[in-house]
Enzyme design. Structure first.
Site: not given
Length: 414
Positions: A212-213
């Site tokens: 994810n980010r």
């Protein structure tokens, strides 16, 4: 550099002795000043041969002292020593270490060190043979037995051209030592804190993964704020590139399963868990042993079957029911809509004491930025609505609330 709360307004005595590493001390004085400290510098006669007092005055905006016999202030050493919050000698030569161990006071620096009533940190700088010499090691042991803290030395190339142990550690690390020393006695003193940070990676094949980010910025900020409050911190970090706070014990993990095991092991006797990491909810059912090729799949693409990962906070909840540790658990919820509703449901379902909710769609409050905006909830509703501010400032508010709960429990005070 932004001011650092634990350093802001603190009086720091910076002693400089005669080593080529003096050039690093100018940078250190600058960093301490930028962090908000009031830095008074004392140079020995030998140090002045390497660097000018004017250099330090230029970066601190305060006088740099050299002369024990300056009669304009006949008790200067007492004034400097009695008012200091911390004394740091960097570089500290073998000669000055020997003088301090023997209690000698033949220059302004050593006489001030005897008068000081604050913590003392030494950053040794000398050739490897001098550091390894039994006399130096004995002197260091004497000083450590008296409570003097040692920062380094580090291994590397010396001015002599030789390699070995004896280099002065870098200014950024010394800033960390100063920060840690001044945090003693904070609201989390004596507390054991576990913080998770960053994303996880779930492998698809040897070269690909699901992630994810998250960059770990908020988790790193929470770990640093806990250290600044005096806590002992274990940081369980996913794959992040952020600088690790000095003084934290770091456990590196990659997958959710690795993070789960690390969390469950480290919270067994912890006072608080801050579950800040952005943990993957799903992982591939199978992981290919070899790189998946385009030619291995149809022209339409490939299908990837996913399964749920371990719910770490639910696992902590189950363990906590029997062990009662950690005493306080704060979770995070990064949401994109109905943030408060989802966050409150998560808090109740997972038995959390707090949940920090942030809507990652709001400008300045998502991943890979230095700011955040958080709604902090407890079982009875809103605790605090923290407006958009630095992630460090958000972290300090979270630590404040957890410390209040821990310190209100009279049976478990530090």
């Amino acid at each position: 550099m932004q001011p650092i709360r634990v350093l802001k307004g603190k009086r720091i005595l910076l002693g400089i002795t005669g080593s080529i590493a003096c050039y690093k001390a100018v940078d250190l004085a600058s960093k301490l000043t930028q962090a908000g400290a009031e830095v008074d510098v004392i140079l020995t006669e030998s140090a002045v041969r390497f660097v000018s007092p004017l250099s330090f005055r230029s970066v601190t905006g305060r006088p740099a002292y050299t002369d024990l016999w300056d009669l304009s202030d006949h008790v200067r050493h007492v004034g400097l020593g009695e008012t200091a919050d911390l004394m740091l000698i960097a570089p500290a030569t073998a000669n000055t270490i020997a003088k301090l161990a023997a209690g000698m006071a033949d220059n302004l620096l050593t006489v001030t060190a005897l008068a000081a009533r604050c913590p003392l940190i030494l950053a040794p700088a000398m050739d490897g043979g001098m550091w390894d010499h039994p006399a130096t090691q004995a002197n260091v042991q004497v000083l450590q037995n008296r409570g003097v803290m040692l920062a380094g030395p580090a291994a590397g190339r010396m001015a002599s051209g030789l390699e070995g142990m004896g280099r002065m550690v870098e200014p950024q690390e010394l800033l960390g030592h100063a920060r840690l020393a001044l945090s003693r006695g904070g609201p989390m003193a004596g507390r054991s804190v576990v913080v998770t940070a960053g994303p996880t990676r779930e492998p698809i094949d040897p070269v690909r993964f699901l992630t994810n980010r998250s960059t770990g910025k908020q988790g790193i900020a929470v770990a640093q704020a806990a250290l600044d409050a005096g806590a002992s911190v274990t940081l369980i970090a996913g794959p992040i590139c952020e600088e690790i706070p000095f003084g934290a014990d770091v456990v590196r993990v990659e997958t959710v399963e690795e993070m789960a095991q690390a969390v469950l092991t480290n919270v067994e006797a912890a006072d608080a868990l801050f579950m800040v990491a952005a943990v993957a909810d799903f992982r591939p059912v199978t992981v290919a042993e070899r790189k998946i090729k385009k030619s291995d799949n149809s022209e339409e693409g490939m299908e990837l079957s996913l399964m749920k990962t371990t719910d770490i906070l639910m696992a902590v909840k189950e363990q906590r029911q029997s062990s009662r540790f950690p005493r306080v658990v704060l979770g995070f919820a990064a949401e994109t809509h109905n943030a408060a509703d989802y966050g409150h449901e998560k808090l109740l379902r997972k038995g959390l004491d707090f949940i920090a909710i942030n809507d990652v769609t709001v400008e300045g409050a998502g991943f890979a930025v230095d700011t955040n905006r958080v709604l902090l909830l407890g079982p009875n509703g809103v605790i605090e609505e923290i407006p958009l501010r630095s992630k460090s400032a958000v972290a300090e508010r979270l630590i404040h609330h957890v410390a209040e709960v821990l310190n209100a429990d009279k049976g478990h005070t530090a």
